[in-house]
Write an enzyme that holds these catalytic residues in place. Sequence first.
Site, PDB file in Angstrom:
ATOM      1  N   HIS A   1     -25.615  38.401  -6.791  1.00  9.66           N
ATOM      2  CA  HIS A   1     -24.379  39.119  -7.121  1.00  9.66           C
ATOM      3  C   HIS A   1     -24.688  40.165  -8.189  1.00  9.66           C
ATOM      4  CE1 HIS A   1     -20.378  40.043  -8.596  1.00  9.66           C
ATOM      5  NE2 HIS A   1     -19.938  39.620  -7.425  1.00  9.66           N
TER       6      HIS A   1
ATOM      7  N   ASN B   1     -14.863  34.682  -4.222  1.00 15.57           N
ATOM      8  CA  ASN B   1     -15.729  34.464  -5.381  1.00 15.57           C
ATOM      9  C   ASN B   1     -14.828  34.423  -6.617  1.00 15.57           C
ATOM     10  OD1 ASN B   1     -17.614  34.518  -7.424  1.00 15.57           O
ATOM     11  ND2 ASN B   1     -18.195  36.661  -7.104  1.00 15.57           N
ATOM     12  N   TRP B   2     -14.611  33.221  -7.118  1.00 10.68           N
ATOM     13  CA  TRP B   2     -13.682  33.078  -8.255  1.00 10.68           C
ATOM     14  C   TRP B   2     -14.318  33.529  -9.564  1.00 10.68           C
ATOM     15  CZ3 TRP B   2     -11.384  27.444  -7.345  1.00 10.68           C
ATOM     16  CH2 TRP B   2     -10.745  27.420  -6.103  1.00 10.68           C
ATOM     17  N   LYS B   3     -15.606  33.773  -9.564  1.00 13.51           N
ATOM     18  CA  LYS B   3     -16.334  34.153 -10.787  1.00 13.51           C
ATOM     19  C   LYS B   3     -16.061  33.132 -11.896  1.00 13.51           C
ATOM     20  CE  LYS B   3     -15.831  38.914  -9.355  1.00 13.51           C
ATOM     21  NZ  LYS B   3     -16.108  40.280  -9.680  1.00 13.51           N
TER      22      LYS B   3
ATOM     23  N   GLY C   1     -13.335  39.132  -4.765  1.00 19.14           N
ATOM     24  CA  GLY C   1     -13.313  38.671  -6.150  1.00 19.14           C
ATOM     25  C   GLY C   1     -11.883  38.485  -6.628  1.00 19.14           C
ATOM     26  N   GLY C   2     -11.366  39.490  -7.308  1.00 19.52           N
ATOM     27  CA  GLY C   2     -10.048  39.400  -7.946  1.00 19.52           C
ATOM     28  C   GLY C   2      -8.954  38.859  -7.037  1.00 19.52           C
TER      29      GLY C   2
ATOM     30  N   GLU D   1     -23.163  41.135 -10.729  1.00 18.94           N
ATOM     31  CA  GLU D   1     -22.951  40.736 -12.126  1.00 18.94           C
ATOM     32  C   GLU D   1     -24.152  39.959 -12.651  1.00 18.94           C
ATOM     33  OE1 GLU D   1     -19.106  39.024 -11.454  1.00 18.94           O
ATOM     34  OE2 GLU D   1     -18.306  41.039 -11.134  1.00 18.94           O
TER      35      GLU D   1
ATOM     36  N   GLU E   1     -22.043  45.041  -1.539  1.00 17.77           N
ATOM     37  CA  GLU E   1     -21.082  45.207  -2.621  1.00 17.77           C
ATOM     38  C   GLU E   1     -21.505  46.363  -3.524  1.00 17.77           C
ATOM     39  OE1 GLU E   1     -18.741  41.371  -3.286  1.00 17.77           O
ATOM     40  OE2 GLU E   1     -20.509  41.248  -4.551  1.00 17.77           O
TER      41      GLU E   1
ATOM     42  N   SER F   1     -13.332  45.339  -4.614  1.00 16.32           N
ATOM     43  CA  SER F   1     -11.905  45.687  -4.657  1.00 16.32           C
ATOM     44  C   SER F   1     -11.253  45.627  -3.280  1.00 16.32           C
ATOM     45  CB  SER F   1     -11.703  47.060  -5.311  1.00 16.32           C
ATOM     46  OG  SER F   1     -12.181  47.036  -6.643  1.00 16.32           O
TER      47      SER F   1
ATOM     48  N   GLY G   1     -14.441  44.996  -8.919  1.00 18.45           N
ATOM     49  CA  GLY G   1     -13.507  44.777 -10.026  1.00 18.45           C
ATOM     50  C   GLY G   1     -12.970  46.061 -10.635  1.00 18.45           C
TER      51      GLY G   1
HETATM   52  C1  PEP Z   1     -17.056  40.244  -6.147  1.00 23.42           C
HETATM   53  O1  PEP Z   1     -17.073  39.730  -7.240  1.00 23.42           O
HETATM   54  O2  PEP Z   1     -17.910  39.908  -5.321  1.00 23.42           O
HETATM   55  C2  PEP Z   1     -16.031  41.247  -5.841  1.00 23.42           C
HETATM   56  C3  PEP Z   1     -16.103  41.880  -4.720  1.00 23.42           C
HETATM   57  O3  PEP Z   1     -15.050  41.435  -6.789  1.00 23.42           O
HETATM   58  P1  PEP Z   1     -13.696  42.278  -6.610  1.00 23.42           P
HETATM   59  O4  PEP Z   1     -13.111  41.915  -5.268  1.00 23.42           O
HETATM   60  O5  PEP Z   1     -12.823  41.852  -7.744  1.00 23.42           O
HETATM   61  O6  PEP Z   1     -14.062  43.721  -6.665  1.00 23.42           O
END
Ligand code: PEP
Length: 254
Positions: A89, A5-7, A228-229, A91, A161, A207, A167
């Site tokens: 998600h 997930n590049w956000k 994500g990251g 966010e 999640e 994470s 994040g």
């Molecule tokens: C996400 O955005 O779905 C996520 C899991 O982010 P991160 O890996 O950065 O915690």
Amino acid sequence: MVAGNWKMNTTVPEGVDLARAVVALDRPAEVEVAVLPPFTHLWPVCAELRGTGVLLGAQNSFWEDAGAYTGEISPAALAGWCDLVLVGHSERRHIMGETDEQVARKLRRALTHPLRVILAVGETLEQRDAGTTLEVIHRQLDAALIGLDHEALERIVVAYEPVWAIGTGRTATPAQAQEICAAIRTHVAGIVSTEAAAVLLVLYGGSCTPDNAAALFAEPDIDGGLIGGASLKPQAFGAIVAAAVATVNATVDG
Ligand code: PEP
């Protein structure tokens, strides 16, 4: 499945480069690899992915197919060339204020098209500390999934999640993640069917990095990760994909 997930990151040229780097990863067929770029990148990234087996996903879609909804994206416009869409998600739930009901409407509308849907669920730190994690997860699952049949479930992937892990660099322990992923499967068995729950892909997100991916994926109810990251760094993403492949191979060998 390992989905990146590049956000709201990368410019279009950077996203195309990142997609090329993902295509170049060692990706044995045992593991599905997906990227979810920002909307502006979907079309050029689609061209990069064509024929490679890497799946293309959108990060969100609306609950109607067309109309006066300025700035929204129709699932009808994604269908046929995108493989997946992510809904719910955290966010979007917590920053944009999306409710369980809206997430459910988005999921159901997306399912009327040839799309697979990643449904993200998860509790906040306050909810975990208050001991209401399962209540929250059940409520999110119920809103989205009650009434769906076995066939619809085949096109759904659930991503657990925990909001406090997204994040933040604070990952759920494998035991914590396994407990909730197993509970998700059990709950889906009750809502839809035991057969559907048995084959449901349940991902962990929060994470997830090359350092913790193998331990998370080794858990019996964790079928991969929503990343994500780390998905913005091809080497790290590749290492997470490799951890998933190693887990699948170990399961097959064992
Ligand atoms: C996400 O955005 O779905 C996520 C899991 O982010 P991160 O890996 O950065 O915690």
